[in-house]
Design a protein around this motif. Structure first.
Motif, PDB file in Angstrom:
ATOM      1  N   GLY A   1      -1.255   8.975   4.869  1.00 10.16           N
ATOM      2  CA  GLY A   1      -0.267   8.332   5.793  1.00 10.16           C
ATOM      3  C   GLY A   1      -0.256   8.452   7.303  1.00 10.16           C
ATOM      4  N   THR A   2      -1.201   9.671   7.588  1.00 12.03           N
ATOM      5  CA  THR A   2      -1.535   9.955   9.192  1.00 12.03           C
ATOM      6  C   THR A   2      -2.556   9.244   9.804  1.00 12.03           C
ATOM      7  OG1 THR A   2      -2.500  11.956   8.405  1.00 12.03           O
ATOM      8  CG2 THR A   2      -0.111  12.176   9.196  1.00 12.03           C
ATOM      9  N   VAL A   3      -3.721   9.128   8.979  1.00 15.22           N
ATOM     10  CA  VAL A   3      -5.025   8.716   9.390  1.00 15.22           C
ATOM     11  C   VAL A   3      -5.457   7.442   8.785  1.00 15.22           C
ATOM     12  CG1 VAL A   3      -7.459   9.359  10.015  1.00 15.22           C
ATOM     13  CG2 VAL A   3      -5.729  10.980  10.321  1.00 15.22           C
ATOM     14  N   ILE A   4      -5.520   7.768   7.357  1.00 16.08           N
ATOM     15  CA  ILE A   4      -6.413   6.288   6.777  1.00 16.08           C
ATOM     16  C   ILE A   4      -5.481   5.146   6.757  1.00 16.08           C
ATOM     17  CG2 ILE A   4      -7.508   5.860   4.588  1.00 16.08           C
ATOM     18  CD1 ILE A   4      -8.746   8.129   5.950  1.00 16.08           C
ATOM     19  N   CYS A   5      -4.208   5.191   6.463  1.00 16.17           N
ATOM     20  CA  CYS A   5      -3.418   4.102   6.440  1.00 16.17           C
ATOM     21  C   CYS A   5      -2.151   4.396   7.253  1.00 16.17           C
ATOM     22  CB  CYS A   5      -2.894   3.783   5.106  1.00 16.17           C
ATOM     23  SG  CYS A   5      -4.469   3.649   4.036  1.00 16.17           S
ATOM     24  N   PRO A   6      -1.954   4.819   8.786  1.00 14.58           N
ATOM     25  CA  PRO A   6      -0.751   4.899   9.062  1.00 14.58           C
ATOM     26  C   PRO A   6       0.123   3.779   9.173  1.00 14.58           C
ATOM     27  CG  PRO A   6      -2.583   4.494  10.835  1.00 14.58           C
ATOM     28  CD  PRO A   6      -3.165   4.501   9.414  1.00 14.58           C
ATOM     29  N   ASP A   7      -0.206   2.535   8.858  1.00 10.45           N
ATOM     30  CA  ASP A   7       0.705   1.441   8.608  1.00 10.45           C
ATOM     31  C   ASP A   7       1.068   1.362   7.170  1.00 10.45           C
ATOM     32  OD1 ASP A   7       0.330   1.010  11.376  1.00 10.45           O
ATOM     33  OD2 ASP A   7      -1.459  -0.404  11.035  1.00 10.45           O
ATOM     34  N   ALA A   8       0.811   1.986   6.443  1.00  7.55           N
ATOM     35  CA  ALA A   8       1.265   1.953   4.904  1.00  7.55           C
ATOM     36  C   ALA A   8       2.783   1.847   4.940  1.00  7.55           C
ATOM     37  CB  ALA A   8       0.836   3.322   4.141  1.00  7.55           C
ATOM     38  N   PRO A   9       3.469   0.870   4.360  1.00  5.89           N
ATOM     39  CA  PRO A   9       4.797   0.454   4.254  1.00  5.89           C
ATOM     40  C   PRO A   9       5.623   1.691   3.173  1.00  5.89           C
ATOM     41  CG  PRO A   9       3.392  -0.965   2.910  1.00  5.89           C
ATOM     42  CD  PRO A   9       2.435  -0.342   3.708  1.00  5.89           C
ATOM     43  N   ALA A  10       4.818   2.251   2.404  1.00  9.81           N
ATOM     44  CA  ALA A  10       5.597   3.365   1.783  1.00  9.81           C
ATOM     45  C   ALA A  10       4.681   4.586   1.828  1.00  9.81           C
ATOM     46  CB  ALA A  10       5.691   2.962   0.140  1.00  9.81           C
ATOM     47  N   LYS A  11       5.441   5.739   2.144  1.00  2.00           N
ATOM     48  CA  LYS A  11       4.500   7.048   2.450  1.00  2.00           C
ATOM     49  C   LYS A  11       5.324   8.109   1.570  1.00  2.00           C
ATOM     50  CE  LYS A  11       2.599   5.774   6.903  1.00  2.00           C
ATOM     51  NZ  LYS A  11       2.600   6.202   8.173  1.00  2.00           N
TER      52      LYS A  11
ATOM     53  N   VAL B   1       9.415   4.519  -3.106  1.00  2.00           N
ATOM     54  CA  VAL B   1       8.737   3.182  -3.172  1.00  2.00           C
ATOM     55  C   VAL B   1       9.667   1.994  -3.215  1.00  2.00           C
ATOM     56  CG1 VAL B   1       6.775   1.932  -4.033  1.00  2.00           C
ATOM     57  CG2 VAL B   1       6.627   4.287  -3.919  1.00  2.00           C
ATOM     58  N   GLU B   2      10.403   2.010  -3.934  1.00  2.00           N
ATOM     59  CA  GLU B   2      11.402   0.672  -4.167  1.00  2.00           C
ATOM     60  C   GLU B   2      12.240   0.584  -2.884  1.00  2.00           C
ATOM     61  OE1 GLU B   2      13.424   1.196  -7.858  1.00  2.00           O
ATOM     62  OE2 GLU B   2      11.587   0.096  -8.856  1.00  2.00           O
ATOM     63  N   ALA B   3      12.542   1.656  -2.331  1.00  2.00           N
ATOM     64  CA  ALA B   3      13.743   1.470  -0.998  1.00  2.00           C
ATOM     65  C   ALA B   3      12.609   1.117   0.067  1.00  2.00           C
ATOM     66  CB  ALA B   3      14.100   2.848  -0.731  1.00  2.00           C
ATOM     67  N   ALA B   4      11.366   1.721   0.241  1.00  2.00           N
ATOM     68  CA  ALA B   4      10.416   1.163   1.131  1.00  2.00           C
ATOM     69  C   ALA B   4      10.063  -0.327   1.044  1.00  2.00           C
ATOM     70  CB  ALA B   4       9.297   2.131   1.052  1.00  2.00           C
ATOM     71  N   ARG B   5      10.056  -0.745  -0.016  1.00  2.00           N
ATOM     72  CA  ARG B   5       9.629  -2.227  -0.081  1.00  2.00           C
ATOM     73  C   ARG B   5      10.996  -3.349   0.301  1.00  2.00           C
ATOM     74  NH1 ARG B   5       6.599  -4.222  -5.484  1.00  2.00           N
ATOM     75  NH2 ARG B   5       8.434  -4.094  -6.697  1.00  2.00           N
ATOM     76  N   VAL B   6      12.019  -2.580  -0.076  1.00  3.02           N
ATOM     77  CA  VAL B   6      13.327  -3.502   0.412  1.00  3.02           C
ATOM     78  C   VAL B   6      13.124  -3.535   1.871  1.00  3.02           C
ATOM     79  CG1 VAL B   6      15.729  -3.492   0.713  1.00  3.02           C
ATOM     80  CG2 VAL B   6      14.810  -2.957  -1.596  1.00  3.02           C
TER      81      VAL B   6
ATOM     82  N   MET C   1       0.792  -1.220   0.129  1.00  2.19           N
ATOM     83  CA  MET C   1       0.245  -0.113  -0.065  1.00  2.19           C
ATOM     84  C   MET C   1       0.870   1.242  -0.076  1.00  2.19           C
ATOM     85  SD  MET C   1      -1.824   2.440   1.946  1.00  2.19           S
ATOM     86  CE  MET C   1      -2.256   3.496   0.626  1.00  2.19           C
ATOM     87  N   ILE C   2       0.599   2.197  -0.816  1.00  2.00           N
ATOM     88  CA  ILE C   2       1.529   3.315  -1.098  1.00  2.00           C
ATOM     89  C   ILE C   2       0.457   4.533  -0.616  1.00  2.00           C
ATOM     90  CG2 ILE C   2       2.655   4.863  -2.588  1.00  2.00           C
ATOM     91  CD1 ILE C   2       3.176   2.222  -4.401  1.00  2.00           C
ATOM     92  N   ALA C   3       0.940   5.512   0.420  1.00  2.00           N
ATOM     93  CA  ALA C   3       0.318   6.814   0.598  1.00  2.00           C
ATOM     94  C   ALA C   3       1.016   7.741   0.027  1.00  2.00           C
ATOM     95  CB  ALA C   3       0.090   6.656   2.255  1.00  2.00           C
TER      96      ALA C   3
END
Ligand code: DC
Length: 215
Positions: A115-125, A201-206, A1-3
């Motif tokens: 990134g703050t409220v809807i999907c605070p656990d998003a792996p990529a923000k 996003v790629e760095a966040a995915r790693v 999930m990307i925010a």
């Protein structure tokens, strides 16, 4: 999930669309939800300050109402920002956004509070920004392309007013999540901005995959 969050005309919508295409993910422009609520509230003859009326419009909103070209106008942006201050409106739009975000395979959502409220656990923000002057210029060109005649100074004023309202409200104010990567697009072409976003996003995915493997 990307925010993808950020202020008006920062480039976040274009970046979200590009990321969706690159990673094969569906994209939700959450600004359209607030635009639709603003337009529907006004069409019903209700005041934008009437939290109950705006929340009732939000509660019956459906995905097929988001294609209306009237939502893309300058006026709709202002209506959206005004109804977006109401907590009950935001609450009524939560489930729609959560369902979209949690679909199998992932999704990209862009807005102000993803990134703050809807999907605070998003792996990529990402928090996408640019100077008010550059954002106003982009929005002015976009509106001209849509056939709306408006002075640049008025668009700049809109942008400043919306920044102040969206960032200053009590309910889910626009702000960068502490773990969101800042992407300043002031001096970037669309290509360069999309490329920078892809790298983030790629760095966040790693990082995310390494954390999962370590679990
Ligand atoms: O992204 P946009 O310019 O279409 O958004 C219009 C308005 O909607 C924006 O000024 C504030 C509100 N909004 C919000 O409060 N939260 C979101 N996630 C998206 C938009």
């Amino acid at each position: 999930m990307i925010a993808v969050d950020g202020p008006a005309a920062s480039g976040k919508g274009t970046i979200a669309t590009r990321l969706g295409a690159m990673f094969g993910l569906p994209v939700l422009d959450t600004g359209l939800l607030y635009r639709a609520v603003g337009v529907l509230t006004q069409r019903a003859g209700d005041s934008l300050d009437d939290e109950g009326a705006a929340a009732a419009a939000a509660a019956i909103l459906t995905a097929d109402q988001l294609d209306d070209p009237a939502l893309r106008t300058r006026a709709a942006g202002e209506l959206a920002s005004r109804v977006a201050v109401h907590r009950r409106v935001r609450d009524a739009l939560l489930e729609f956004q959560h369902t979209f975000a949690r679909q199998d395979g992932g999704a990209v959502l862009d807005g102000r509070d993803i990134g703050t409220v809807i999907c605070p656990d998003a792996p990529a923000k990402l928090y996408v920004t640019a100077t008010p002057q550059v954002r106003a210029e982009r929005r002015w060109k976009q509106l001209q392309g849509q056939g709306e005649t408006v002075a640049y100074g008025d668009v700049l004023e809109d942008i400043r007013r919306r920044d102040a309202r969206d960032g200053g409200r009590d309910a889910a104010p626009m702000t960068r999540a502490p773990d969101a990567q800042l992407l300043d697009t002031t001096d970037l072409t669309i290509e360069a901005a999309a490329d920078a976003a892809r790298r983030i996003v790629e760095a966040a995915r790693v990082r995310w995959e390494a954390a999962k493997a370590a679990d």
